[in-house]
Design a protein around this motif. Structure first.
Motif, PDB file in Angstrom:
ATOM      1  N   ILE A  45     -41.604 -24.872 -43.568  1.00 16.34           N
ATOM      2  CA  ILE A  45     -42.095 -25.344 -42.993  1.00 16.34           C
ATOM      3  C   ILE A  45     -42.334 -24.969 -41.384  1.00 16.34           C
ATOM      4  CG2 ILE A  45     -40.950 -27.450 -44.119  1.00 16.34           C
ATOM      5  CD1 ILE A  45     -39.023 -27.695 -42.184  1.00 16.34           C
ATOM      6  N   ARG A  46     -41.818 -24.028 -40.537  1.00 15.24           N
ATOM      7  CA  ARG A  46     -41.883 -22.740 -39.406  1.00 15.24           C
ATOM      8  C   ARG A  46     -42.577 -22.710 -40.024  1.00 15.24           C
ATOM      9  NH1 ARG A  46     -39.317 -27.379 -36.852  1.00 15.24           N
ATOM     10  NH2 ARG A  46     -37.564 -27.426 -37.685  1.00 15.24           N
ATOM     11  N   THR A  47     -43.335 -22.340 -40.495  1.00 19.13           N
ATOM     12  CA  THR A  47     -44.473 -21.205 -40.881  1.00 19.13           C
ATOM     13  C   THR A  47     -45.911 -21.516 -39.133  1.00 19.13           C
ATOM     14  OG1 THR A  47     -45.979 -21.906 -42.722  1.00 19.13           O
ATOM     15  CG2 THR A  47     -43.938 -20.296 -43.103  1.00 19.13           C
ATOM     16  N   ASN A  48     -46.383 -20.305 -39.089  1.00 14.90           N
ATOM     17  CA  ASN A  48     -47.615 -20.816 -38.230  1.00 14.90           C
ATOM     18  C   ASN A  48     -48.625 -21.675 -38.974  1.00 14.90           C
ATOM     19  OD1 ASN A  48     -46.958 -19.423 -36.041  1.00 14.90           O
ATOM     20  ND2 ASN A  48     -47.796 -17.293 -37.075  1.00 14.90           N
ATOM     21  N   GLU A  49     -48.702 -21.811 -40.022  1.00 17.95           N
ATOM     22  CA  GLU A  49     -49.559 -22.210 -41.278  1.00 17.95           C
ATOM     23  C   GLU A  49     -49.222 -24.206 -41.157  1.00 17.95           C
ATOM     24  OE1 GLU A  49     -51.874 -22.268 -45.878  1.00 17.95           O
ATOM     25  OE2 GLU A  49     -49.734 -21.900 -45.946  1.00 17.95           O
ATOM     26  N   VAL A  50     -47.978 -23.635 -40.845  1.00 18.56           N
ATOM     27  CA  VAL A  50     -47.843 -25.940 -40.905  1.00 18.56           C
ATOM     28  C   VAL A  50     -47.574 -26.234 -39.632  1.00 18.56           C
ATOM     29  CG1 VAL A  50     -46.019 -27.085 -41.514  1.00 18.56           C
ATOM     30  CG2 VAL A  50     -45.924 -25.386 -42.662  1.00 18.56           C
ATOM     31  N   SER A  51     -47.645 -25.219 -38.436  1.00 18.27           N
ATOM     32  CA  SER A  51     -47.569 -25.820 -37.257  1.00 18.27           C
ATOM     33  C   SER A  51     -49.328 -26.229 -36.850  1.00 18.27           C
ATOM     34  CB  SER A  51     -47.139 -24.443 -36.713  1.00 18.27           C
ATOM     35  OG  SER A  51     -45.996 -24.391 -36.054  1.00 18.27           O
ATOM     36  N   ASP A  52     -49.911 -25.491 -37.407  1.00 19.35           N
ATOM     37  CA  ASP A  52     -51.628 -25.568 -37.509  1.00 19.35           C
ATOM     38  C   ASP A  52     -51.968 -26.649 -37.811  1.00 19.35           C
ATOM     39  OD1 ASP A  52     -51.648 -23.119 -36.004  1.00 19.35           O
ATOM     40  OD2 ASP A  52     -52.542 -21.863 -37.635  1.00 19.35           O
ATOM     41  N   ASN A  53     -51.416 -27.484 -38.889  1.00 21.61           N
ATOM     42  CA  ASN A  53     -51.965 -28.549 -39.485  1.00 21.61           C
ATOM     43  C   ASN A  53     -50.824 -29.852 -39.534  1.00 21.61           C
ATOM     44  OD1 ASN A  53     -54.270 -27.060 -41.235  1.00 21.61           O
ATOM     45  ND2 ASN A  53     -52.381 -25.813 -41.190  1.00 21.61           N
ATOM     46  N   VAL A  54     -49.980 -29.129 -38.909  1.00 26.00           N
ATOM     47  CA  VAL A  54     -48.894 -30.668 -39.160  1.00 26.00           C
ATOM     48  C   VAL A  54     -49.687 -31.685 -37.948  1.00 26.00           C
ATOM     49  CG1 VAL A  54     -47.888 -30.079 -36.832  1.00 26.00           C
ATOM     50  CG2 VAL A  54     -45.956 -31.092 -39.317  1.00 26.00           C
ATOM     51  N   SER A  55     -49.992 -31.475 -36.936  1.00 26.34           N
ATOM     52  CA  SER A  55     -50.304 -32.725 -35.981  1.00 26.34           C
ATOM     53  C   SER A  55     -51.833 -33.673 -36.842  1.00 26.34           C
ATOM     54  CB  SER A  55     -50.529 -32.426 -35.044  1.00 26.34           C
ATOM     55  OG  SER A  55     -49.523 -31.439 -33.934  1.00 26.34           O
ATOM     56  N   LEU A  56     -52.478 -33.374 -37.908  1.00 31.26           N
ATOM     57  CA  LEU A  56     -52.770 -33.165 -37.862  1.00 31.26           C
ATOM     58  C   LEU A  56     -52.863 -34.713 -38.878  1.00 31.26           C
ATOM     59  CD1 LEU A  56     -56.410 -34.093 -39.684  1.00 31.26           C
ATOM     60  CD2 LEU A  56     -55.724 -32.156 -41.319  1.00 31.26           C
ATOM     61  N   VAL A  57     -51.713 -34.323 -40.044  1.00 32.78           N
ATOM     62  CA  VAL A  57     -50.511 -35.073 -41.549  1.00 32.78           C
ATOM     63  C   VAL A  57     -50.095 -36.146 -40.032  1.00 32.78           C
ATOM     64  CG1 VAL A  57     -49.081 -35.256 -42.887  1.00 32.78           C
ATOM     65  CG2 VAL A  57     -50.587 -33.125 -43.142  1.00 32.78           C
ATOM     66  N   ALA A  58     -49.648 -35.586 -39.343  1.00 29.87           N
ATOM     67  CA  ALA A  58     -48.338 -36.887 -38.711  1.00 29.87           C
ATOM     68  C   ALA A  58     -49.433 -37.792 -37.687  1.00 29.87           C
ATOM     69  CB  ALA A  58     -48.167 -35.941 -37.224  1.00 29.87           C
ATOM     70  N   LYS A  59     -50.860 -37.268 -37.736  1.00 29.81           N
ATOM     71  CA  LYS A  59     -51.494 -38.127 -36.999  1.00 29.81           C
ATOM     72  C   LYS A  59     -52.087 -39.761 -37.895  1.00 29.81           C
ATOM     73  CE  LYS A  59     -56.186 -36.591 -36.417  1.00 29.81           C
ATOM     74  NZ  LYS A  59     -57.229 -36.479 -35.543  1.00 29.81           N
ATOM     75  N   GLN A  60     -52.134 -39.645 -39.208  1.00 28.85           N
ATOM     76  CA  GLN A  60     -52.550 -40.583 -40.602  1.00 28.85           C
ATOM     77  C   GLN A  60     -51.773 -41.468 -40.719  1.00 28.85           C
ATOM     78  OE1 GLN A  60     -55.796 -39.521 -41.344  1.00 28.85           O
ATOM     79  NE2 GLN A  60     -55.097 -37.944 -39.998  1.00 28.85           N
ATOM     80  N   LYS A  61     -51.875 -42.961 -40.309  1.00 32.06           N
ATOM     81  CA  LYS A  61     -50.971 -44.156 -40.617  1.00 32.06           C
ATOM     82  C   LYS A  61     -50.490 -43.875 -41.896  1.00 32.06           C
ATOM     83  CE  LYS A  61     -51.352 -49.220 -40.480  1.00 32.06           C
ATOM     84  NZ  LYS A  61     -50.552 -49.596 -41.719  1.00 32.06           N
ATOM     85  N   GLU A  62     -50.945 -43.612 -42.961  1.00 26.37           N
ATOM     86  CA  GLU A  62     -50.133 -43.749 -44.767  1.00 26.37           C
ATOM     87  C   GLU A  62     -48.860 -42.561 -43.850  1.00 26.37           C
ATOM     88  OE1 GLU A  62     -54.715 -44.091 -45.330  1.00 26.37           O
ATOM     89  OE2 GLU A  62     -53.557 -42.914 -43.230  1.00 26.37           O
ATOM     90  N   VAL A  63     -49.338 -41.501 -43.591  1.00 28.18           N
ATOM     91  CA  VAL A  63     -48.044 -40.479 -44.295  1.00 28.18           C
ATOM     92  C   VAL A  63     -47.215 -41.129 -42.943  1.00 28.18           C
ATOM     93  CG1 VAL A  63     -47.300 -38.449 -43.056  1.00 28.18           C
ATOM     94  CG2 VAL A  63     -49.509 -38.435 -43.687  1.00 28.18           C
ATOM     95  N   ARG A  64     -47.444 -41.926 -41.551  1.00 30.95           N
ATOM     96  CA  ARG A  64     -46.889 -42.281 -40.708  1.00 30.95           C
ATOM     97  C   ARG A  64     -45.591 -44.014 -41.347  1.00 30.95           C
ATOM     98  NH1 ARG A  64     -46.604 -39.562 -36.813  1.00 30.95           N
ATOM     99  NH2 ARG A  64     -44.949 -40.436 -35.758  1.00 30.95           N
TER     100      ARG A  64
END
Length: 224
Positions: free
Chosen positions: A92-111
């Motif tokens: 979860i600390r990789t650059n790939e995750v860092s590049d995508n986590v904000s997109l995922v975290a802003k989704q209402k369904e995920v939150r």
């Protein structure tokens, strides 16, 4: 006597998680790194929900949320994140995750999916939780709220050294741009944006060591 509930919010690489963990140890509290949970969902999405263009398919992710089981396990005093019984603490600390986590975290369904589990942990008290919307959304009635910030150059250096320590190759300028982009996405997202709670104590730790930041936070917290 019920132990306190503490919310620590702030920007990426201000030391929220490591600082919260040490304070939890000192005060006998449970520590919950909510950012790790969002990274865990992102890692799942990268492994299971990619479209033909190599981009996360959000609809597939939303329909797969019931397949995601995240939990923290105690490993010699360190809380390690497991996804469906697999240790993903390094992934979860990789650059790939860092590049995508904000997109995922802003989704209402995920939150919404993660919100109830976060609140249920705090109901009995004795918890310190860090993230970006803890004091404003997740735990608005927390006993203590702090908001950490630091200069972009200082945060870049901390993040770069963290990646280096994990054995992950990184370019310093790329790390800086990633942080700037994440700040923008996190602050401007429609659902639960990153912002300081009105009753939070703001701490700029650009020129403070981790130990000094911890002592400053502890000075605000009443003796348990």
């Amino acid at each position: 006597m019920k132990k306190p509930v503490i919310a620590i919010d702030g920007y990426s690489s201000t030391g929220k998680s490591s600082i919260s963990k040490i304070i939890a140890d000192k005060l006998g509290l449970i520590h919950m790194d909510t950012g790790a949970l969002y990274r865990g969902v992102t890692w799942f999405a990268l492994q299971n929900c990619m479209n033909t263009e190599g981009v996360i398919d959000l609809k597939t992710l939303f329909s797969s949320l019931d397949q995601i089981h995240l939990e923290f396990k105690n490993n010699d005093g360190t809380l390690v994140l497991y996804l469906n019984n697999a240790d993903i603490s390094k992934e979860i600390r990789t650059n790939e995750v860092s590049d995508n986590v904000s997109l995922v975290a802003k989704q209402k369904e995920v939150r919404d999916y993660l919100l109830q589990s976060q609140r249920s942990i705090a109901e009995k008290g004795g918890v310190i939780m860090d993230g970006r919307d803890i004091g404003t959304v997740v735990l608005p009635d927390a006993d203590y709220k702090f908001f950490l910030t630091a200069s972009i150059d200082e945060r870049t250096n901390r993040r770069f050294l963290e990646l280096k320590g994990l054995g992950i190759e990184a370019d310093k300028e790329q790390v800086k741009q990633n942080l700037i982009e994440r700040d923008k996405i996190d602050s401007e997202r429609e659902i639960a944006p990153l912002k300081q709670a009105d009753d939070a104590t703001v701490i700029d730790n650009s020129a403070l060591t981790k130990e000094e930041t911890i002592e400053l936070i502890l000075s605000y917290i009443q003796k348990i």
